[in-house]
Motif scaffolding. Structure first.
Motif, mmCIF file in Angstrom:
data_model
loop_
_atom_site.group_PDB
_atom_site.id
_atom_site.type_symbol
_atom_site.label_atom_id
_atom_site.label_comp_id
_atom_site.label_asym_id
_atom_site.label_seq_id
_atom_site.Cartn_x
_atom_site.Cartn_y
_atom_site.Cartn_z
ATOM 1 N N SER A 127 0.834 -1.208 0.000
ATOM 2 C CA SER A 127 0.000 0.000 0.000
ATOM 3 C C SER A 127 0.864 1.251 0.000
ATOM 4 C CB SER A 127 -0.937 -0.001 1.204
ATOM 5 O OG SER A 127 -0.207 -0.043 2.417
ATOM 6 N N GLY A 128 1.997 1.209 0.715
ATOM 7 C CA GLY A 128 2.900 2.349 0.702
ATOM 8 C C GLY A 128 3.521 2.582 -0.663
ATOM 9 N N PHE A 129 3.831 1.491 -1.369
ATOM 10 C CA PHE A 129 4.392 1.623 -2.707
ATOM 11 C C PHE A 129 3.367 2.243 -3.661
ATOM 12 C CE2 PHE A 129 5.402 -0.478 -6.875
ATOM 13 C CZ PHE A 129 6.517 0.305 -7.147
ATOM 14 N N ILE A 130 2.124 1.840 -3.521
ATOM 15 C CA ILE A 130 1.059 2.433 -4.342
ATOM 16 C C ILE A 130 0.944 3.925 -4.055
ATOM 17 C CG2 ILE A 130 -1.434 2.449 -4.751
ATOM 18 C CD1 ILE A 130 -1.415 -0.566 -4.201
ATOM 19 N N ALA A 131 1.037 4.295 -2.784
ATOM 20 C CA ALA A 131 0.955 5.710 -2.420
ATOM 21 C C ALA A 131 2.111 6.504 -3.008
ATOM 22 C CB ALA A 131 0.939 5.848 -0.901
ATOM 23 N N GLY A 179 -2.528 8.381 8.477
ATOM 24 C CA GLY A 179 -1.777 7.790 9.572
ATOM 25 C C GLY A 179 -2.517 7.838 10.900
ATOM 26 N N VAL A 180 -3.091 8.984 11.230
ATOM 27 C CA VAL A 180 -3.837 9.104 12.481
ATOM 28 C C VAL A 180 -5.080 8.227 12.440
ATOM 29 C CG1 VAL A 180 -5.151 10.702 13.933
ATOM 30 C CG2 VAL A 180 -2.954 11.409 12.978
ATOM 31 N N LEU A 207 -0.362 3.736 3.523
ATOM 32 C CA LEU A 207 -0.656 4.943 2.752
ATOM 33 C C LEU A 207 -0.157 6.185 3.475
ATOM 34 C CD1 LEU A 207 -4.311 4.168 1.561
ATOM 35 C CD2 LEU A 207 -2.245 4.091 0.170
ATOM 36 N N GLY A 208 -0.444 6.259 4.777
ATOM 37 C CA GLY A 208 -0.045 7.437 5.535
ATOM 38 C C GLY A 208 1.461 7.557 5.679
ATOM 39 N N GLY A 209 2.117 6.472 6.056
ATOM 40 C CA GLY A 209 3.553 6.531 6.252
ATOM 41 C C GLY A 209 4.313 6.861 4.987
#
Length: 501
Positions: free
Chosen positions: A308-312, A338-339, A365-367
């Motif tokens: 998910s972070g890579f997608i973001a 993130g929150v 996503l947030g990170g």
């Protein structure tokens, strides 16, 4: 003539060993010592602190030495330090994730003394490989587009390396698990073999790629095409995370210390790294001890976070185009995700534990959004002052590593028991809720202080070295200006490298 394809691909795999070992280090060091080794929590935190501080202290030293050594065995100065780093990582890292040899029944403090030197050697090797690999980019090509491409391919292998770690670990649970093992919720000493195999596999894979890097990549012979002073400045830029390329403006390290935005963005960057790293370190403990999910979730959940972070990170390009490069606005979006993830984590229990996959998607996503935008803000802060960009990157890196080490030590000290007990179950819910959530709130307050000003625009009193008037003392500045047009096409590379990494 452009850089050959084999040189590009050979370079791109030169950091794979570092990527693989770093993924295991942050994701599984604490959970391994806590649940598998049943190690003292305080001492486990000190091991992480020693590693982070060592990395922070070694970085400038290795960068300086890498610039001023001639290399050995005809490898060139960059590849020589890369080889030293590779040997140190390969020889020390497996010992960290294996029980103490001949002292398995010794007290924890003596085991700590046994593990600490291997941690320091590993971090020295890791920093040597990282710095030499990054500083090789400007040596391989003078073309700005090719440099950006090298960083892009390098990042692609970083993504693949992290996915490989979590995927391999998941397969190890499937291969080595039996019927009784699959029903066990917590990791224990019987799982030591899985961690040992994981470490041997990733080190073996990394060595294969490192060997390929050394056989394929040819480090160019350096030519003195700049003046001695310019070379001294330009070479000094590789003593941190990224290498700035040329002398362009007149901000020194002392000037940055007088700049308010330097501290504001440093606070945002430090909070972002704390959010990402604390979440990565304690997520495996949360899913096994608090939610009582199967043990293989220690591989699945980090995998979901990273995907998910890579997608973001891919989505940041169109988001930035929509927001007009307002990195602080995009950072607020990441803070919102993130929150939200932290709040969701707080309300999860064994009855609705499967919802954790939704929470970790938000966490990724947030990170990732916060990290990408904070890096962009750092690049915007430096602007054209690339002559001291290494100091800025180094300062950000130092606060990142030191704060993460201190945070882990404090979390381990506040642990309700020395090794493992029922009190652990609710503790990691509090850690994953209030530590990342708290630093996200601090980052938001720091962003609010940046709203009235434009990042990278400094007042006159913040630029300590002013350009002298024509004909006055500073005729050398005229010759400087005559030289800089020859280097103008290299100025933007600093920003491109940071955004890609």
């Amino acid at each position: 003539m452009g850089l050959p394809l084999n040189q590009r691909l050979g370079y791109s795999v030169g950091h794979v060993l570092n990527d693989l070992t770093a993924s295991v280090w942050f994701s599984y060091l604490i959970v391994y010592f806590h649940q598998v080794m049943n190690f003292n929590n305080n001492l486990a935190g000190y091991l992480m602190l020693i590693g982070q501080v060592s990395d922070a202290l070694f970085t400038p030293f290795i960068g300086y030495e890498s610039d001023n050594t001639r290399g050995f065995c005809r490898l060139g100065k960059r590849k020589s330090w890369h080889l030293v780093g590779t040997i140190c990582v390969a020889c020390s890292y497996p010992f960290v994730f294996n029980d103490c040899i001949t002292c398995s029944n010794a007290p924890d403090w003596s085991k700590f003394i046994y593990f600490a030197p291997f941690v320091v050697i590993f971090q020295f090797g890791w920093a040597s490989t990282q710095i030499s690999h990054l500083s090789l980019i400007p040596d391989l090509t003078q073309d700005e587009n090719e440099r950006v491409e090298l960083n892009g391919i390098r990042y692609a292998f970083t993504v693949l390396s992290n996915l490989a770690v979590f995927g391999i670990f998941w397969l190890l649970f499937l291969v080595h698990g039996d019927k009784s093992d699959s029903t066990e919720k917590q990791l224990s000493s019987v799982d030591a073999l899985k961690f040992r195999n994981l470490v041997f596999i990733v080190v073996g894979m990394g060595l294969v790629f490192s060997i390929a890097f050394h056989f394929i990549v040819r480090e160019p012979v350096q030519h003195e095409d700049l003046s001695a002073a310019e070379n001294a400045y330009a070479d000094g830029y590789s003593t941190s995370i990224e290498k700035s390329t040329v002398l362009h403006s007149r901000m020194t390290w002392s000037c940055w210390l007088k700049t308010m935005q330097f501290y504001q963005i440093a606070l945002v960057y430090m909070c972002t790294r704390l959010f990402v790293n604390v979440s990565q370190i304690y997520l495996p403990l949360y899913v096994t001890e608090t939610l009582r999910l199967p043990k293989d979730t220690v591989a699945i959940c980090p995998l979901v976070v990273y995907v998910s972070g890579f997608i973001a990170s891919i989505a940041m390009r169109p988001i930035n185009s929509i927001l007009g490069r307002k990195a602080s606005v995009a950072n607020v979006l990441g803070l919102f995700f993130g929150v939200g993830a932290c709040g969701w984590i707080y309300f999860l229990n064994e009855g609705n534990a499967r919802q954790v996959y939704g929470a970790v998607v938000l966490l990724g996503l947030g990170g990732s959004t916060m990290l990408v935008t904070s890096l962009a803000m750092t690049s915007d802060l430096i602007a054209n002052n690339v002559e001291s960009g290494a100091f800025v990157y180094g300062a950000m890196s130092f606060t990142d590593k030191l704060s993460n080490g201190v945070a882990v030590v404090l979390i381990q000290h506040l642990h309700p028991c020395i090794s493992c007990c029922p009190s652990c179950q609710g503790y990691y819910r509090l850690v994953l809720t209030f530590v990342p959530g708290g630093v996200a709130a601090v980052a938001f307050l720091a962003l609010l202080t940046l709203l009235p000003s434009k990042i990278g625009v400094r007042s006159n009193n913040e630029n300590a070295l002013k350009k002298p008037a024509h004909g006055s003392e500073g005729d050398n500045s005229d010759s400087d200006e005559e030289r800089r047009p020859l280097l103008g096409n290299r100025i933007t590379q600093n920003t491109s490298i940071m955004n890609t990494s």
